[in-house]
Design an enzyme around this catalytic site. Structure first.
Site, PDB file in Angstrom:
ATOM      1  N   SER A 142       0.810  -1.261  -0.055  1.00  0.00           N
ATOM      2  CA  SER A 142       0.162  -0.018   0.144  1.00  0.00           C
ATOM      3  C   SER A 142       0.751   1.166   0.219  1.00  0.00           C
ATOM      4  O   SER A 142       1.939   1.319   0.526  1.00  0.00           O
ATOM      5  CB  SER A 142      -0.878   0.033   1.333  1.00  0.00           C
ATOM      6  OG  SER A 142      -1.534   1.559   1.670  1.00  0.00           O
ATOM      7  N   TYR A 155      -2.218  -1.229   9.800  1.00  0.00           N
ATOM      8  CA  TYR A 155      -2.244  -1.867   8.544  1.00  0.00           C
ATOM      9  C   TYR A 155      -0.907  -1.738   7.606  1.00  0.00           C
ATOM     10  O   TYR A 155      -0.298  -2.793   7.087  1.00  0.00           O
ATOM     11  CB  TYR A 155      -3.439  -0.964   7.885  1.00  0.00           C
ATOM     12  CG  TYR A 155      -3.513  -1.496   6.254  1.00  0.00           C
ATOM     13  CD1 TYR A 155      -4.110  -2.596   5.893  1.00  0.00           C
ATOM     14  CD2 TYR A 155      -3.329  -0.257   5.313  1.00  0.00           C
ATOM     15  CE1 TYR A 155      -4.318  -2.839   4.548  1.00  0.00           C
ATOM     16  CE2 TYR A 155      -3.322  -0.486   4.066  1.00  0.00           C
ATOM     17  CZ  TYR A 155      -3.953  -1.834   3.644  1.00  0.00           C
ATOM     18  OH  TYR A 155      -3.909  -1.949   2.262  1.00  0.00           O
TER      19      TYR A 155
END
Length: 246
Positions: A142, A155
């Site tokens: 990400s 995350y």
């Protein structure tokens, strides 16, 4: 595929929705047979298979927990039996929960890391054992590993693990003619990203991007397509696919 041509076979985890679905359909348009791996939603998985088959290639859906090594080994056994082998593995399965560290629910933390870290390693391990020469593993990170926004700590930690795994596995597969890369999308119009954001928030995020918009799943699938096919000299890399977000 032309007469006598052997199709490449791709396995796409998280392939029934979002970016994974776009990747599965793009690889099908590239002429690859595609096996969609999904967690729970049979209806979405069957719709993905129908869309892939519409491109004129073979498709199947297999339900599996990516963090369960026996399930993942069984998945690869099934693909090898029914399709003849595995050439491409795209690990797009992932979950996200946002929270400041001080308020972090450790059950949520454990779920994120079970899917995003353990799942990535389990799938990568099986890919390392099974991919045929000329193959490719593409994992998902990400752009938050660079953006480092508040509330993304759990995350981002899980995706930083994927970025660390990628070049190490590429080196471990020396001599196998198998590439190992990761893609790191920025804000992309998926349910995962849009959940909980009102239109004004999405518009503000789009305005921060040099391209003046957020990404689409097809933007990401285009890069995965290259890494899963012709881009053989890109190896051990994390490719940031985010329109210039910084």
């Amino acid at each position: 595929m032309g007469s006598g041509t052997v199709s490449r076979v791709a396995v796409v985890t998280g392939g029934s929705r979002g970016i994974g679905r776009a990747v599965a359909e793009r690889l099908a348009r590239d002429g690859q047979d595609v096996v969609v791996v999904y967690a729970s939603n049979d209806t979405e998985a069957n719709a993905a298979v129908a869309a892939i088959e519409a491109a004129g290639v073979r498709a199947a859906a297999v339900r599996a927990d990516v963090a369960d090594e026996a399930a993942v080994a069984g998945l690869f056994d099934t693909v090898e039996r029914d399709f003849g082998g595995v050439d491409v593995v795209v690990n797009a399965a992932g979950v996200m929960a946002l929270s400041p560290v001080a308020d972090l629910d450790l059950d949520a933390f454990d779920r994120i890391h079970r899917i995003n870290v353990r799942g990535a390693f389990v799938v990568a391990r099986e890919a390392a054992r099974r991919l045929r020469p000329g193959g490719a593993l593409v994992s998902f990170s990400s752009s938050q590993t660079r953006l480092l926004s508040p509330s993304y700590a759990a995350y981002v930690a899980s995706k930083a693990a994927v970025e660390a795994l990628t070049p190490i596995l590429a080196k471990e597969l020396r001599g196998r003619d198998v590439t190992v890369n990761a893609v790191a999308p920025g804000p992309t119009a998926t349910d995962l990203f849009l959940d909980g954001k009102d239109a004004a928030t999405v518009e503000r995020i789009a305005g921060l991007n040099p391209m003046g918009r957020i990404g689409t799943p097809d933007d990401i699938a285009e890069v995965v397509s290259a890494l899963a096919g012709p881009a053989r000299w890109v190896n051990g890399q994390t490719v940031y696919v985010n329109g210039g977000a910084a």
